[in-house]
Design a protein around this motif. Structure first.
Motif, PDB file in Angstrom:
ATOM      1  N   LEU A  30      20.840   3.160 -22.854  1.00 12.73           N
ATOM      2  CA  LEU A  30      21.939   3.401 -21.921  1.00 12.73           C
ATOM      3  C   LEU A  30      22.376   2.110 -21.235  1.00 12.73           C
ATOM      4  O   LEU A  30      23.577   1.849 -21.061  1.00 12.73           O
ATOM      5  CB  LEU A  30      21.521   4.435 -20.874  1.00 12.73           C
ATOM      6  CG  LEU A  30      21.321   5.874 -21.364  1.00 12.73           C
ATOM      7  CD1 LEU A  30      20.735   6.727 -20.247  1.00 12.73           C
ATOM      8  CD2 LEU A  30      22.637   6.469 -21.851  1.00 12.73           C
ATOM      9  N   VAL A  31      21.399   1.293 -20.848  1.00 11.25           N
ATOM     10  CA  VAL A  31      21.708   0.018 -20.191  1.00 11.25           C
ATOM     11  C   VAL A  31      22.440  -0.908 -21.157  1.00 11.25           C
ATOM     12  O   VAL A  31      23.467  -1.516 -20.816  1.00 11.25           O
ATOM     13  CB  VAL A  31      20.422  -0.651 -19.677  1.00 11.25           C
ATOM     14  CG1 VAL A  31      20.728  -2.037 -19.109  1.00 11.25           C
ATOM     15  CG2 VAL A  31      19.748   0.212 -18.613  1.00 11.25           C
ATOM     16  N   CYS A  33      24.155  -0.130 -23.771  1.00  6.03           N
ATOM     17  CA  CYS A  33      25.495   0.377 -24.065  1.00  6.03           C
ATOM     18  C   CYS A  33      26.463  -0.025 -22.952  1.00  6.03           C
ATOM     19  O   CYS A  33      27.620  -0.367 -23.214  1.00  6.03           O
ATOM     20  CB  CYS A  33      25.452   1.895 -24.218  1.00  6.03           C
ATOM     21  SG  CYS A  33      27.025   2.626 -24.741  1.00  6.03           S
ATOM     22  N   GLY A  34      25.985   0.004 -21.714  1.00 12.05           N
ATOM     23  CA  GLY A  34      26.821  -0.451 -20.604  1.00 12.05           C
ATOM     24  C   GLY A  34      27.162  -1.919 -20.719  1.00 12.05           C
ATOM     25  O   GLY A  34      28.298  -2.338 -20.446  1.00 12.05           O
ATOM     26  N   VAL A  35      26.191  -2.720 -21.145  1.00 13.05           N
ATOM     27  CA  VAL A  35      26.429  -4.159 -21.320  1.00 13.05           C
ATOM     28  C   VAL A  35      27.452  -4.402 -22.424  1.00 13.05           C
ATOM     29  O   VAL A  35      28.360  -5.237 -22.284  1.00 13.05           O
ATOM     30  CB  VAL A  35      25.108  -4.885 -21.633  1.00 13.05           C
ATOM     31  CG1 VAL A  35      25.367  -6.354 -21.960  1.00 13.05           C
ATOM     32  CG2 VAL A  35      24.141  -4.774 -20.460  1.00 13.05           C
ATOM     33  N   SER A  36      27.334  -3.688 -23.535  1.00 13.51           N
ATOM     34  CA  SER A  36      28.285  -3.861 -24.634  1.00 13.51           C
ATOM     35  C   SER A  36      29.689  -3.421 -24.222  1.00 13.51           C
ATOM     36  O   SER A  36      30.688  -4.015 -24.657  1.00 13.51           O
ATOM     37  CB  SER A  36      27.822  -3.090 -25.873  1.00 13.51           C
ATOM     38  OG  SER A  36      27.773  -1.698 -25.620  1.00 13.51           O
ATOM     39  N   THR A  37      29.770  -2.405 -23.375  1.00 14.22           N
ATOM     40  CA  THR A  37      31.078  -1.973 -22.862  1.00 14.22           C
ATOM     41  C   THR A  37      31.725  -3.086 -22.045  1.00 14.22           C
ATOM     42  O   THR A  37      32.926  -3.378 -22.199  1.00 14.22           O
ATOM     43  CB  THR A  37      30.930  -0.714 -21.996  1.00 14.22           C
ATOM     44  OG1 THR A  37      30.338   0.336 -22.766  1.00 14.22           O
ATOM     45  CG2 THR A  37      32.282  -0.253 -21.471  1.00 14.22           C
ATOM     46  N   LEU A  38      30.948  -3.718 -21.182  1.00 13.27           N
ATOM     47  CA  LEU A  38      31.455  -4.834 -20.382  1.00 13.27           C
ATOM     48  C   LEU A  38      31.847  -6.002 -21.273  1.00 13.27           C
ATOM     49  O   LEU A  38      32.900  -6.618 -21.076  1.00 13.27           O
ATOM     50  CB  LEU A  38      30.395  -5.271 -19.369  1.00 13.27           C
ATOM     51  CG  LEU A  38      30.745  -6.499 -18.508  1.00 13.27           C
ATOM     52  CD1 LEU A  38      31.996  -6.238 -17.690  1.00 13.27           C
ATOM     53  CD2 LEU A  38      29.564  -6.872 -17.615  1.00 13.27           C
ATOM     54  N   TYR A  41      35.099  -5.220 -22.922  1.00 12.22           N
ATOM     55  CA  TYR A  41      36.216  -5.320 -21.968  1.00 12.22           C
ATOM     56  C   TYR A  41      36.605  -6.789 -21.742  1.00 12.22           C
ATOM     57  O   TYR A  41      37.791  -7.137 -21.756  1.00 12.22           O
ATOM     58  CB  TYR A  41      35.827  -4.668 -20.642  1.00 12.22           C
ATOM     59  CG  TYR A  41      36.827  -4.914 -19.530  1.00 12.22           C
ATOM     60  CD1 TYR A  41      38.007  -4.177 -19.460  1.00 12.22           C
ATOM     61  CD2 TYR A  41      36.586  -5.893 -18.568  1.00 12.22           C
ATOM     62  CE1 TYR A  41      38.930  -4.407 -18.456  1.00 12.22           C
ATOM     63  CE2 TYR A  41      37.504  -6.126 -17.556  1.00 12.22           C
ATOM     64  CZ  TYR A  41      38.675  -5.388 -17.507  1.00 12.22           C
ATOM     65  OH  TYR A  41      39.590  -5.632 -16.514  1.00 12.22           O
ATOM     66  N   LYS A 256      22.235  -1.610 -30.524  1.00  9.53           N
ATOM     67  CA  LYS A 256      22.873  -2.170 -29.328  1.00  9.53           C
ATOM     68  C   LYS A 256      22.713  -3.685 -29.265  1.00  9.53           C
ATOM     69  O   LYS A 256      23.612  -4.393 -28.795  1.00  9.53           O
ATOM     70  CB  LYS A 256      22.280  -1.544 -28.058  1.00  9.53           C
ATOM     71  CG  LYS A 256      22.226  -0.033 -28.057  1.00  9.53           C
ATOM     72  CD  LYS A 256      23.591   0.579 -28.285  1.00  9.53           C
ATOM     73  CE  LYS A 256      23.487   2.081 -28.403  1.00  9.53           C
ATOM     74  NZ  LYS A 256      24.686   2.701 -28.994  1.00  9.53           N
ATOM     75  N   ASN A 260      25.762  -6.280 -28.867  1.00  9.55           N
ATOM     76  CA  ASN A 260      25.793  -7.192 -27.726  1.00  9.55           C
ATOM     77  C   ASN A 260      25.821  -8.646 -28.151  1.00  9.55           C
ATOM     78  O   ASN A 260      26.553  -9.463 -27.569  1.00  9.55           O
ATOM     79  CB  ASN A 260      24.592  -6.919 -26.813  1.00  9.55           C
ATOM     80  CG  ASN A 260      24.856  -5.825 -25.801  1.00  9.55           C
ATOM     81  OD1 ASN A 260      25.516  -6.033 -24.794  1.00  9.55           O
ATOM     82  ND2 ASN A 260      24.345  -4.640 -26.076  1.00  9.55           N
TER      83      ASN A 260
END
Length: 330
Positions: A30-31, A33-38, A41, A256, A260
């Motif tokens: 989950l962490v 995935c959040g980093v890859s989203t950032l 972006y 992930k 990343n």
């Protein structure tokens, strides 16, 4: 809490002991995935690369989100409706099977992006590494394709024999999983060595350029070490324990890591540009007003011709380090 009973009547690991590591691996996923989203972006808001690179980046991000959704569904299935029951752990979910296919595709795309970068600077790579460098480029392609084939084979076994994956593993699945991870790790090692040879060949003796190249080499090596370690760790855990799912916890995070590191390589270009200035260094491939003022040996029209776009917009699928004697695409 139910336990596995071995053939000699001894109690095996409980549900928590088996699935606990997967839960903590899921938290780490989950962490990441959040980093890859950032990372995604930042990439899409800062750069205006060629359409092909943007499409690949978009595919990577979409597959990452899809992978995360499939993992969440599988975790829900094992931990909520069937919490504490070892029965469902005897079969792998279809969602997790599809996620394994996505993982193989993401790994292959990431490795082939390295090949793409190496092909851009193939002439310099051949100069610094000789024929061995040419061989390493093609070895990366072959090893990456073999890893993908192993991953696809694993998924086929997971769909046809879902009850022979997590615990009582199918022999064919064991062999194909070994091929997938072993060849994947080998492809990452070869690609990392080839890229380091390429960057070393771009050395000019100019202080600022040398500092930039050392930073890029460190980035490439760290990326290679990280994903290779993940592949090898998963392989070791897969063969070391047949009654625990430590390997699954590593597997769901490996995807992930590839996403990343892929975006980290793309986004690192801005920070490296900020460290480079002076009359003899330009960062081609990234065309901007700043880079145009740095280039003293090329006109604005030449910069625009190279980038294929207006010099006020960012367009870069590779870092180009240009000096009076060397041109290196990264």
């Amino acid at each position: 809490m139910s336990s596995i009973i071995s053939s000699d009547g001894a109690l095996g690991p409980t549900y928590v002991e088996i699935f606990g590591p997967v839960f903590w691996g899921f938290c780490a996923t989950l962490v990441l995935c959040g980093v890859s989203t950032l990372q995604g972006y930042l990439y899409f808001t800062r750069y205006n690369d060629r359409t092909g690179i943007q499409v690949v980046a978009g595919i990577m991000l979409f597959l990452d989100f899809l992978s995360m959704g499939l993992i969440c569904q599988s975790m829900y299935y094992y931990m909520l409706p069937h919490y504490g029951s070892l029965g469902p752990l005897s079969a792998v979910t279809r969602e997790l099977s599809v996620e394994c296919l996505i993982s193989a595709i993401i790994t292959f795309i990431s490795q082939m992006y390295f090949v793409y970068q190496l092909r851009i600077g193939e002439s310099m790579l051949l100069k610094s590494g000789g024929r061995a460098a040419w061989v390493m480029i093609h070895m990366t392609i072959i090893l990456g394709a073999a890893s993908l084939a192993g991953g696809v084979g694993c998924v086929a076994i997971m769909f046809t024999h879902p009850h022979s994956i997590l615990m009582n593993r199918n022999r064919a699945f064991i062999i194909l999983a070994g091929i997938n991870k072993a060849f994947g790790a080998a492809a990452d090692i070869v690609a990392t060595i080839a890229m380091c040879l390429f960057l070393t060949g771009a050395e000019t003796g100019i202080k600022r350029t040398s500092s930039l190249l050392r930073s890029l080499i460190h980035l490439v090596i760290n990326r290679g070490l990280l994903v290779t370690f993940a592949q090898i760790l998963m392989l070791v855990l897969f063969f070391a324990s047949t009654t625990h799912l430590y390997w699954l916890a590593v597997h769901i995070n490996t995807t992930k890591l590839y996403v990343n590191t892929f975006f980290a390589m793309l986004n690192a270009r801005t920070s490296y540009l900020d460290t480079v200035s002076g009359p003899h260094i330009s960062m081609g491939g990234l065309s901007s007003a700043r880079s145009a003022t740095v280039v003293h040996t090329a006109s604005v029209d030449e910069v625009k011709k190279f980038s294929g776009m207006n010099h006020n917009s960012y367009t870069m699928d590779a870092i180009k380090v240009t000096t009076t004697s060397t041109v290196a695409d990264i």
